[in-house]
Design an enzyme around this catalytic site. Structure first.
Site, short mmCIF file in Angstrom:
data_model
loop_
_atom_site.label_atom_id
_atom_site.label_comp_id
_atom_site.label_asym_id
_atom_site.label_seq_id
_atom_site.Cartn_x
_atom_site.Cartn_y
_atom_site.Cartn_z
N HIS A 1 33.85 48.26 41.97
CA HIS A 1 34.55 47.62 40.85
C HIS A 1 33.90 48.10 39.57
O HIS A 1 32.69 48.30 39.53
CB HIS A 1 34.42 46.09 40.95
CG HIS A 1 34.82 45.40 39.68
ND1 HIS A 1 36.14 45.10 39.40
CD2 HIS A 1 34.10 45.00 38.61
CE1 HIS A 1 36.20 44.52 38.20
NE2 HIS A 1 34.98 44.45 37.71
N ASN B 1 38.16 49.33 48.10
CA ASN B 1 38.05 50.55 47.31
C ASN B 1 36.66 50.82 46.75
O ASN B 1 36.49 51.41 45.70
CB ASN B 1 39.12 50.56 46.21
CG ASN B 1 38.96 49.43 45.22
OD1 ASN B 1 38.09 48.58 45.38
ND2 ASN B 1 39.79 49.42 44.19
P1 CMP Z 1 39.00 46.02 41.16
O1 CMP Z 1 38.81 47.16 40.22
O2 CMP Z 1 37.78 45.33 41.63
O3 CMP Z 1 39.99 44.94 40.51
C1 CMP Z 1 40.85 44.12 41.26
C2 CMP Z 1 40.85 44.46 42.72
O4 CMP Z 1 41.95 43.98 43.44
C3 CMP Z 1 40.92 45.97 42.90
O5 CMP Z 1 39.75 46.58 42.47
C4 CMP Z 1 41.25 46.06 44.36
O6 CMP Z 1 40.12 45.82 45.20
C5 CMP Z 1 42.21 44.87 44.51
N1 CMP Z 1 43.60 45.32 44.40
C6 CMP Z 1 44.24 45.79 43.33
N2 CMP Z 1 45.53 46.07 43.61
C7 CMP Z 1 45.70 45.75 44.91
C8 CMP Z 1 46.80 45.80 45.79
N3 CMP Z 1 47.99 46.22 45.40
N4 CMP Z 1 46.61 45.38 47.07
C9 CMP Z 1 45.41 44.93 47.46
N5 CMP Z 1 44.31 44.86 46.64
C10 CMP Z 1 44.46 45.26 45.40
#
Ligand code: CMP
Length: 139
Positions: free
Chosen positions: A115, A112
């Site tokens: 962070h 995504n």
């Molecule tokens: P981030 O904001 O870096 O915090 C935790 C990370 O875990 C999030 O962004 C995503 O990259 C990952 N993440 C959160 N929820 C999910 C999910 N349901 N499936 C896979 N990855 C996830």
């Protein structure tokens, strides 16, 4: 609190979007106060995401976050933590508001693009994880 931590994740760096993400952040009113490019090893990624250790996606997240270079940075703005979360959008790009960084550049819930710290307390911890006090004072 005027500072928060952001990380441009491996998907956005590999897609050649690091510059676009930085431009978006500056245009949204953030000042870049510290920045580097680095590659996390598994111990570092596990430590950074320790709060998610029990989640089913943890190992996959660690594997993704160590898959290529990342760009951690300290950003400055009034109310930096909530402001940055607004600018990046929801975790899942399908739910992220139009025009947010994740709506524009994220591939999936995991890949995504960026962070951001989710509280002032975590911002302090996460800034200290990547940047030394001496480095921050030198700027
Ligand atoms: P981030 O904001 O870096 O915090 C935790 C990370 O875990 C999030 O962004 C995503 O990259 C990952 N993440 C959160 N929820 C999910 C999910 N349901 N499936 C896979 N990855 C996830």
């Amino acid at each position: 609190m005027k500072h928060t931590l952001a990380i441009i994740k491996p998907d956005a760096v590999a897609a050649g979007r690091a510059g676009a993400v930085l431009a978006h952040l500056e245009e949204a009113g953030f000042r870049i106060r510290a920045l580097r490019m680095t590659r996390l090893n598994p111990d570092q990624a596990e430590a950074f995401y320790a709060v998610h250790r029990e989640r089913p996606f943890f190992q996959s997240l660690v594997s993704f976050m160590t898959s290529g270079p990342v760009v951690p940075m300290v950003l400055e703005a009034e109310n930096a933590v909530p402001r940055l979360r607004e600018v990046i959008g929801a975790t899942d790009p399908a739910e992220a508001a139009e025009g947010t960084i994740r709506a524009l550049y994220a591939e999936s819930k995991e890949r995504n693009a960026i962070h951001a710290s989710d509280s002032d307390e975590n911002a302090r911890t996460e800034i200290a994880f990547f940047f030394s006090r001496a480095e921050l004072l030198a700027l």
